[in-house]
Design an enzyme around this catalytic site. Sequence first.
Site, short mmCIF file in Angstrom:
data_model
loop_
_atom_site.label_atom_id
_atom_site.label_comp_id
_atom_site.label_asym_id
_atom_site.label_seq_id
_atom_site.Cartn_x
_atom_site.Cartn_y
_atom_site.Cartn_z
N SER A 1 4.45 -3.61 6.46
CA SER A 1 3.45 -4.42 7.15
C SER A 1 4.01 -4.97 8.46
O SER A 1 4.45 -4.22 9.32
CB SER A 1 2.96 -5.53 6.22
OG SER A 1 1.84 -6.21 6.76
N HIS B 1 -3.51 -2.26 1.02
CA HIS B 1 -2.35 -2.70 1.79
C HIS B 1 -1.16 -3.05 0.90
O HIS B 1 0.00 -2.84 1.30
CB HIS B 1 -2.74 -3.93 2.64
CG HIS B 1 -1.71 -4.33 3.64
ND1 HIS B 1 -1.37 -3.55 4.73
CD2 HIS B 1 -0.92 -5.44 3.73
CE1 HIS B 1 -0.44 -4.15 5.45
NE2 HIS B 1 -0.14 -5.30 4.87
N ASP C 1 -6.60 0.69 3.14
CA ASP C 1 -5.92 -0.49 3.69
C ASP C 1 -6.85 -1.14 4.70
O ASP C 1 -7.13 -0.57 5.76
CB ASP C 1 -4.61 -0.07 4.35
CG ASP C 1 -3.75 -1.26 4.74
OD1 ASP C 1 -4.30 -2.36 4.93
OD2 ASP C 1 -2.52 -1.09 4.86
#
Length: 534
Positions: A342, A475, A443
């Site tokens: 991320s 995600h 995501d």
Amino acid sequence: MSPLVHHHRPSDGSESHLHSDVRRFISNSVGSIPGTSSNHHLHLRKPDRMERRPLSSEEIDRHAAAGTCLVSRLTFTLLRCLGVAYWLITRLISIGCYPLLFMPGFRQARAWLCQIIPGGGSGSKLHLDVSCLINRFLGSIFGTSSNHQHQHQHHHHQHHLHRKPARMERRPSFSEEIGHAAAETYLVTRLSFTLLRYLGVGYRWITRLLALYCYALLLMPGFIQVAYCYFFSSQVRRSIVYGDQPRNRLDLYLPRNGKGPKPVVVFVTGGAWIIGYKAWGSLLGLQLAERDIMVACVDYRNFPQGTISDMVNDVSQGISFVCNIIGEYGGDRNRIYLAGQSAGAHISACVLLEQAIKESRGESISWSVSQIKAYFGLSGGYNLFSLVDHFHNRGLYRSIFLSIMEGEESFEQFSPEVRIKDPSSKDAASLLPPVKLYHGTADYSIPSDASVNFVDALKGVGADAELILYDGKSHTDLFLQDPLRGGKDELFDHLVSVIHAGDKEALAKDALAAPRRRLVPEILLRLARQMSPF
């Protein structure tokens, strides 16, 4: 200048009355604080290369006192914002009086702890550390320890603190752990209030916060098991200092089998550039350590404590530290891999590209891109121009995002997808290691197009890049839910196969490895996926 400075300093550069009072109080009560100069501005002394010196008891006390003064300063600042309301005053008085009701219990706790510490009369390290801590915080309140005993224990305690550890594997003492936990608690509290000033009372972030709470609650059975291993496993070396800035620490996960040098993964955790923390990588670190892979989870300053350039500098310094000392922990300096998830994927990609550009220009560097065998990016975003509006709609408001990224004028510098296309970066592209990106098609926090476009940009300049998309994965599925589910994990197996490529013995062991055990029931994982704010 960061937004935080505008809140605490007048525009003319003079110190506020509150700031002057706090500084005078620190000087009178504590004396000179390491790292401060006569003009009261903070200057951090750059240490010698790889300087590693444990803090003495006096330094710990001074830092604790300074932290207390800063907490008071923050409290007064908060009072000034809230107004001196009746309900606030009564609650503050209640908080102050509440511990007094349990004062008799402190004496009992001290006596009980002194009895249960092993080696009570033998002068063992653990006994001395804990006894010193008990006498300092509890004994001094009731006068239960004599000055002679305290000085005797203090002398031995300092002797242990300054003893040079073997092979840099000294584990922090109990008193150091307490001091570090207190410092981080204060830091998190202070930054939380600062962050609240930026967020305001917005609908989106409140709903995200509630969703995050429910999400964590549903996954708590797995978190508790991972936390137990994180705090009590002998394989984990926590909070190794790698730099002189706040949060310049890393956690090291060591394989049980200590024979031969091990491949190393430097992992940078995510957290929207705001709530990242090194412990978020503990699940991955523990599971990779089971496959004879060493993992270093690097912590870095988050917003509002730092902005994107601070984060990039911290991570780069952490990588440099690992590249230079990992051999002393049994790591293989010729097999170091860089990974991020991320926001951590974005930061680590910025670090890797920046280092390659510096190296191509012949600038002075403390570590080389050639030391990194491969880069793994999990669910990352690599083009800030295409993400700013998306994040705004998701609750990370444009004003906050611009503050984190130091304004829109810095977008190009911190967008690896854009920067790699710059003709001036052509030579840097040839220095990059193989880049492997992983992304879920479901995501919604960072769309999978972010990885698709970055891989296309890398291939366009001749870099070795590969993308693996996971159909229907969110995600956090790849990084959290799937590892907590146990059993076969495609992403994990792929990472291990790349790291162990060329090592026939390791690949043979991987083929015979037992399936990972489940940590969270399936029903809770499905509910958590529905509640996830990510």
